[in-house]
Design an enzyme around this catalytic site. Structure first.
Site, PDB file in Angstrom:
ATOM      1  N   HIS A  62      -0.362  -3.739   2.976  1.00  0.00           N
ATOM      2  CA  HIS A  62       0.962  -3.281   3.149  1.00  0.00           C
ATOM      3  C   HIS A  62       1.850  -4.145   3.787  1.00  0.00           C
ATOM      4  O   HIS A  62       1.370  -5.203   4.517  1.00  0.00           O
ATOM      5  CB  HIS A  62       1.038  -1.735   3.689  1.00  0.00           C
ATOM      6  CG  HIS A  62       1.065  -1.735   5.065  1.00  0.00           C
ATOM      7  ND1 HIS A  62       1.707  -0.648   5.836  1.00  0.00           N
ATOM      8  CD2 HIS A  62       0.437  -2.595   6.020  1.00  0.00           C
ATOM      9  CE1 HIS A  62       1.304  -0.827   7.215  1.00  0.00           C
ATOM     10  NE2 HIS A  62       0.512  -1.963   7.273  1.00  0.00           N
TER      11      HIS A  62
ATOM     12  N   CYS B  58       4.295  -7.696  10.830  1.00  0.00           N
ATOM     13  CA  CYS B  58       4.018  -6.778   9.763  1.00  0.00           C
ATOM     14  C   CYS B  58       5.109  -6.854   8.681  1.00  0.00           C
ATOM     15  O   CYS B  58       4.792  -6.048   7.453  1.00  0.00           O
ATOM     16  CB  CYS B  58       4.105  -5.241  10.466  1.00  0.00           C
ATOM     17  SG  CYS B  58       2.694  -4.960  11.463  1.00  0.00           S
TER      18      CYS B  58
ATOM     19  N   HIS C 251      -0.400  -7.810   4.630  1.00  0.00           N
ATOM     20  CA  HIS C 251      -1.472  -7.755   5.693  1.00  0.00           C
ATOM     21  C   HIS C 251      -2.123  -6.263   5.559  1.00  0.00           C
ATOM     22  O   HIS C 251      -1.717  -5.409   4.760  1.00  0.00           O
ATOM     23  CB  HIS C 251      -1.040  -8.036   7.112  1.00  0.00           C
ATOM     24  CG  HIS C 251      -0.187  -6.654   7.634  1.00  0.00           C
ATOM     25  ND1 HIS C 251       1.042  -6.425   7.372  1.00  0.00           N
ATOM     26  CD2 HIS C 251      -0.712  -5.893   8.549  1.00  0.00           C
ATOM     27  CE1 HIS C 251       1.322  -5.207   8.141  1.00  0.00           C
ATOM     28  NE2 HIS C 251       0.345  -5.015   8.603  1.00  0.00           N
TER      29      HIS C 251
ATOM     30  N   HIS D 294      -5.497  -3.360   6.935  1.00  0.00           N
ATOM     31  CA  HIS D 294      -5.866  -2.449   7.982  1.00  0.00           C
ATOM     32  C   HIS D 294      -7.145  -1.654   7.688  1.00  0.00           C
ATOM     33  O   HIS D 294      -7.332  -1.576   6.263  1.00  0.00           O
ATOM     34  CB  HIS D 294      -4.786  -1.502   8.418  1.00  0.00           C
ATOM     35  CG  HIS D 294      -3.774  -1.853   9.080  1.00  0.00           C
ATOM     36  ND1 HIS D 294      -3.788  -2.250  10.635  1.00  0.00           N
ATOM     37  CD2 HIS D 294      -2.528  -2.145   8.767  1.00  0.00           C
ATOM     38  CE1 HIS D 294      -2.494  -2.803  10.582  1.00  0.00           C
ATOM     39  NE2 HIS D 294      -1.646  -2.590   9.669  1.00  0.00           N
TER      40      HIS D 294
ATOM     41  N   ASP E 243      -7.954   3.131  -1.198  1.00  0.00           N
ATOM     42  CA  ASP E 243      -8.922   2.288  -0.896  1.00  0.00           C
ATOM     43  C   ASP E 243      -8.530   1.085  -1.510  1.00  0.00           C
ATOM     44  O   ASP E 243      -8.588   0.853  -2.900  1.00  0.00           O
ATOM     45  CB  ASP E 243      -9.977   2.812  -0.787  1.00  0.00           C
ATOM     46  CG  ASP E 243     -11.055   2.058  -0.045  1.00  0.00           C
ATOM     47  OD1 ASP E 243     -10.793   1.314   0.967  1.00  0.00           O
ATOM     48  OD2 ASP E 243     -12.362   2.097  -0.719  1.00  0.00           O
ATOM     49  N   HIS E 244      -8.607  -0.113  -1.007  1.00  0.00           N
ATOM     50  CA  HIS E 244      -8.502  -1.438  -1.305  1.00  0.00           C
ATOM     51  C   HIS E 244      -7.464  -1.844  -2.278  1.00  0.00           C
ATOM     52  O   HIS E 244      -7.374  -2.261  -3.381  1.00  0.00           O
ATOM     53  CB  HIS E 244      -9.887  -1.968  -2.030  1.00  0.00           C
ATOM     54  CG  HIS E 244     -10.949  -2.108  -1.169  1.00  0.00           C
ATOM     55  ND1 HIS E 244     -11.779  -1.133  -0.485  1.00  0.00           N
ATOM     56  CD2 HIS E 244     -11.330  -3.305  -0.612  1.00  0.00           C
ATOM     57  CE1 HIS E 244     -12.615  -1.701   0.108  1.00  0.00           C
ATOM     58  NE2 HIS E 244     -12.130  -3.060   0.261  1.00  0.00           N
TER      59      HIS E 244
ATOM     60  N   GLU F  32      -4.278   3.375  12.675  1.00  0.00           N
ATOM     61  CA  GLU F  32      -4.098   2.079  12.095  1.00  0.00           C
ATOM     62  C   GLU F  32      -5.012   1.066  12.539  1.00  0.00           C
ATOM     63  O   GLU F  32      -5.384   0.202  11.885  1.00  0.00           O
ATOM     64  CB  GLU F  32      -2.536   1.777  12.148  1.00  0.00           C
ATOM     65  CG  GLU F  32      -2.278   0.531  11.103  1.00  0.00           C
ATOM     66  CD  GLU F  32      -0.826   0.398  11.019  1.00  0.00           C
ATOM     67  OE1 GLU F  32      -0.172   0.727  10.142  1.00  0.00           O
ATOM     68  OE2 GLU F  32       0.038   0.091  12.289  1.00  0.00           O
TER      69      GLU F  32
END
Length: 137
Positions: A17, A36, A42, A44, A82-83, A127
């Site tokens: 994100h 960020c 980037h 998490h 996810d991903h 996070e």
């Protein structure tokens, strides 16, 4: 007498994100969001805990079948996020800044309709191992 029990399900998903406000210039975004706000995003490794609180059912002894809860989280959260790049790949964050706070609120709203209304529900989203949010607080 209160016979409520809390049950928890923990799942993981990985997502990228970028935190930024499109009405601000890059310098303001960097001042507020730091690294960020990197325009190249980037990621998490999120850890999600879903807490369901209620009285165990007389016939099963369950507050909620944990397999059912796991399936709901997989279907409504993991498969969706996810991903993925949350900013680019998900409808939920096209116009909503994907902060941990907002992600937790969105996850809650995705799951709440599928959980018995007599039960309380809470989402905790990590996070990082040291940074997490809970909704509702």
């Amino acid at each position: 007498m209160n016979k409520k029990v809390a049950v928890f399900r923990r799942e993981r998903f990985n997502a990228a994100h970028r935190l930024y406000n499109p009405r601000w210039d890059d310098a303001t975004n960097f001042r507020v969001f730091g690294k960020c706000s990197n325009p190249h995003y980037h990621g998490h490794n999120y850890e999600l805990e879903v807490k369901v609180t209620g009285e165990p059912q007389a016939d099963t002894g369950f507050v909620m079948d944990m397999k059912v809860l796991s399936d709901l989280v997989q279907q409504h959260v993991v498969e969706r996020f996810d991903h993925k790049n949350l900013n680019l790949d998900t409808a939920e964050f096209k116009e909503l800044n994907p902060t941990a706070e907002h992600i937790a609120m969105v996850i809650y709203d995705l799951l709440r309709p599928h959980i018995n209304k007599a039960h309380d529900m809470q989402v905790r989203l990590y996070e990082t191992p040291r940074n997490f949010v809970e909704y509702p607080a």
